[in-house]
Design an enzyme around this catalytic site. Structure first.
Site, PDB file in Angstrom:
ATOM      1  N   TRP A 187     -18.052 -90.891  87.331  1.00 41.24           N
ATOM      2  CA  TRP A 187     -17.091 -89.784  87.414  1.00 41.24           C
ATOM      3  C   TRP A 187     -16.113 -90.089  88.541  1.00 41.24           C
ATOM      4  O   TRP A 187     -16.517 -90.551  89.616  1.00 41.24           O
ATOM      5  CB  TRP A 187     -17.774 -88.452  87.690  1.00 41.24           C
ATOM      6  N   GLU A 228     -17.805 -89.661  82.445  1.00 37.82           N
ATOM      7  CA  GLU A 228     -17.767 -88.193  82.541  1.00 37.82           C
ATOM      8  C   GLU A 228     -16.345 -87.673  82.734  1.00 37.82           C
ATOM      9  O   GLU A 228     -15.633 -88.101  83.641  1.00 37.82           O
ATOM     10  CB  GLU A 228     -18.644 -87.741  83.718  1.00 37.82           C
ATOM     11  N   LYS A 230     -13.361 -84.411  83.051  1.00 36.98           N
ATOM     12  CA  LYS A 230     -13.174 -83.132  83.737  1.00 36.98           C
ATOM     13  C   LYS A 230     -11.828 -82.550  83.328  1.00 36.98           C
ATOM     14  O   LYS A 230     -10.876 -83.298  83.056  1.00 36.98           O
ATOM     15  CB  LYS A 230     -13.234 -83.321  85.253  1.00 36.98           C
ATOM     16  N   ASP A 261     -20.343 -82.238  81.107  1.00 39.18           N
ATOM     17  CA  ASP A 261     -20.697 -81.356  82.229  1.00 39.18           C
ATOM     18  C   ASP A 261     -20.305 -79.936  81.863  1.00 39.18           C
ATOM     19  O   ASP A 261     -19.165 -79.675  81.464  1.00 39.18           O
ATOM     20  CB  ASP A 261     -19.973 -81.803  83.499  1.00 39.18           C
ATOM     21  N   HIS A 264     -16.969 -78.552  83.259  1.00 38.94           N
ATOM     22  CA  HIS A 264     -15.781 -79.398  83.252  1.00 38.94           C
ATOM     23  C   HIS A 264     -14.812 -79.129  82.116  1.00 38.94           C
ATOM     24  O   HIS A 264     -13.958 -79.955  81.817  1.00 38.94           O
ATOM     25  CB  HIS A 264     -16.196 -80.869  83.227  1.00 38.94           C
ATOM     26  N   HIS A 288     -24.764 -82.823  82.103  1.00 39.93           N
ATOM     27  CA  HIS A 288     -24.850 -82.290  83.452  1.00 39.93           C
ATOM     28  C   HIS A 288     -24.843 -80.777  83.311  1.00 39.93           C
ATOM     29  O   HIS A 288     -23.803 -80.178  83.079  1.00 39.93           O
ATOM     30  CB  HIS A 288     -23.679 -82.768  84.312  1.00 39.93           C
ATOM     31  N   ASP A 296     -15.220 -74.656  87.962  1.00 42.48           N
ATOM     32  CA  ASP A 296     -16.332 -75.599  88.074  1.00 42.48           C
ATOM     33  C   ASP A 296     -17.008 -75.444  89.430  1.00 42.48           C
ATOM     34  O   ASP A 296     -16.852 -76.271  90.324  1.00 42.48           O
ATOM     35  CB  ASP A 296     -15.800 -77.026  87.891  1.00 42.48           C
ATOM     36  N   ASP A 298     -20.386 -74.945  90.026  1.00 41.07           N
ATOM     37  CA  ASP A 298     -21.738 -75.512  90.151  1.00 41.07           C
ATOM     38  C   ASP A 298     -22.758 -74.525  90.691  1.00 41.07           C
ATOM     39  O   ASP A 298     -23.521 -74.832  91.606  1.00 41.07           O
ATOM     40  CB  ASP A 298     -21.700 -76.766  91.023  1.00 41.07           C
ATOM     41  N   ASP A 328     -26.773 -80.448  87.567  1.00 41.10           N
ATOM     42  CA  ASP A 328     -25.686 -80.699  88.524  1.00 41.10           C
ATOM     43  C   ASP A 328     -25.173 -79.384  89.087  1.00 41.10           C
ATOM     44  O   ASP A 328     -24.195 -78.819  88.613  1.00 41.10           O
ATOM     45  CB  ASP A 328     -24.549 -81.466  87.839  1.00 41.10           C
TER      46      ASP A 328
END
Length: 421
Positions: A187, A228, A230, A261, A264, A288, A296, A298, A328
């Site tokens: 990433w 990955e 985004k 993800d 993302h 993820h 984003d 997390d 993640d």
């Protein structure tokens, strides 16, 4: 909860599920064999051990200052062991390149070697877990422009190309030492904050960099390459080089793993709806699993509808051997060991709920256009006693039931974490 009550509740649940054609004993066996790759960076707020005191950059941000952050590899491994003791099932650990150990020597990222992760391998062997890996292309002077593998300066591109090449070697080393393939996920933070004129140029440079990185073929028995995407990041709100379309095309063309993800994509998109489509065109998918709140961010994953849908898409489509489940999230506003425990246990709960579904019966009703039966069964299943099966799964494997794990976290906090300043 007393053991006899757990068994009694389980026996009742077992009969209920048997009535709809689900064998809970087989479900428990399957759940016990699903590996979850737990991310190391929850334990230290993505700081790593590079002997640098720099702030996080490249769209990476950890919020909060809860006591007890791990400051050394030994502390982080100790915290992980505590978390692992509270989480049932098969576990892996996901490392970033900044978690190297150099005995105080300054090692640049384009100089890292397998020997800098020897202690992690020894620890993984002791705990009988596999390792996954990630190059670290953020929080570095050569990432200050917000560009790395797509940077217009060849010197900077070459630096990062060498870093990722070395990370692939480390990943291969993990796989050979531990006897299980290591997923090495790439990433990058590359992008621009405002209106972008040349969107094609950086993507051409990124493609060329990736081609050079992946030129050396490695045995998938030991190592898997993942890329990955985004949608945007802090500092790259208007344009991200590694978009979903770019990486989806690259993964299909070059036969790499594609990483999805959960944070993302656009707020109206969900990764659960992408899994089946992408599975037709790539051999493996890396997840993820995170929880975005407006962006984003997390957050620790909760047992919400999307988490359950992710699990159902994996189970319904028989993709367990092709989907690598990684977590993640990094929340420093609550106890970090509790974060690992809450999030990972929720991932397992979602998988359990999916495994307890009579998928064949539901699919047959759907193929026969019997949408009445489909909806009625799906709604009824929401009140089926999956929790009793979960409690039995934990108890039978020697892990805390209910909130018992929280008492252990508090004890660890009062005896270990409180001493960290």
């Amino acid at each position: 909860m007393k053991k006899e009550n757990i068994i009694k509740s389980y026996d009742m649940a077992k009969e209920m599920y048997k009535g709809i054609g689900v064998d809970t004993e087989e479900v428990i066996k399957k759940l016990n064999d699903i590996p979850i790759s737990i991310h190391c960076w929850q334990g230290d707020d993505v700081s790593g051990f590079e002997n640098s005191e720099g702030d996080l950059t490249g769209g990476i941000q950890s919020t909060g200052n809860y006591m007890g952050k791990a400051r050394t590899p030994e502390e982080l491994r100790g915290d992980l062991e505590k978390a692992f003791s509270l989480i049932p099932g098969k576990k892996r650990l996901n490392l970033h390149a900044i978690y190297l150990e150099t005995d105080g020597e300054k090692i640049e990222r384009n100089e890292i070697e397998p020997k800098h992760f020897k202690k992690w391998v020894e620890w993984a062997k002791k705990n009988d877990i596999g390792l996954d890996f990630n190059p670290t292309l953020f929080s570095h002077e050569y990432a200050d422009d917000g560009m790395t593998l797509s940077h217009p300066d060849k010197k900077i591109r070459d630096f990062w190309i060498e870093h990722v090449k070395r990370c692939r070697k480390i990943s291969e080393y993990f796989g050979k030492e531990l006897g299980t393939p290591c997923v090495n996920n790439i990433w990058i933070p590359d992008g621009f904050k405002d209106i972008t004129v040349d969107k094609l140029g950086p993507r051409k440079r990124l493609e060329e960099s990736l081609d050079e990185i992946l030129e050396e073929k490695m045995d998938p028995k030991y190592h898997l390459d993942a890329v990955e995407s985004k949608l945007f990041g802090i500092g790259s709100e208007s344009y991200v080089v590694g978009s979903h379309e770019f990486y989806m095309g690259y993964a299909m063309k070059n036969k790499t793993v594609l990483c999805l993800d959960a944070g993302h994509f656009h707020p109206t998109e969900v990764i659960s709806n992408k899994i089946s489509a992408i599975s037709l065109f790539v051999s493996d998918i890396l997840l993820h699993v995170s929880r975005p709140v407006r962006w984003d961010s997390d957050h620790v994953i909760v047992l919400d509808e999307e988490l359950q849908e992710i699990a159902k898409e994996i189970i319904r489509n028989k993709l367990l051997d092709r989907v690598h489940i990684g977590l993640d999230f990094f929340d420093a506003s609550i106890n970090r060991i509790a974060s690992w425990s809450i999030g990972t246990r929720n991932m397992l709960k979602a998988l359990l709920i999916a495994l307890l579904e009579p998928t064949t019966t539901l699919a047959e009703a759907e193929r026969g256009f019997d949408f009445t039966t489909r909806l009625a069964m799906l709604e009824e299943l929401k009140s089926y006693p999956w929790q009793a099966v979960w409690d039995y799964f934990c108890e039978n494997n020697g892990y805390p039931v209910g909130l018992e794990w929280l008492d252990e976290v508090r004890d660890y906090e009062n005896n270990v974490l409180i001493n960290r300043k």
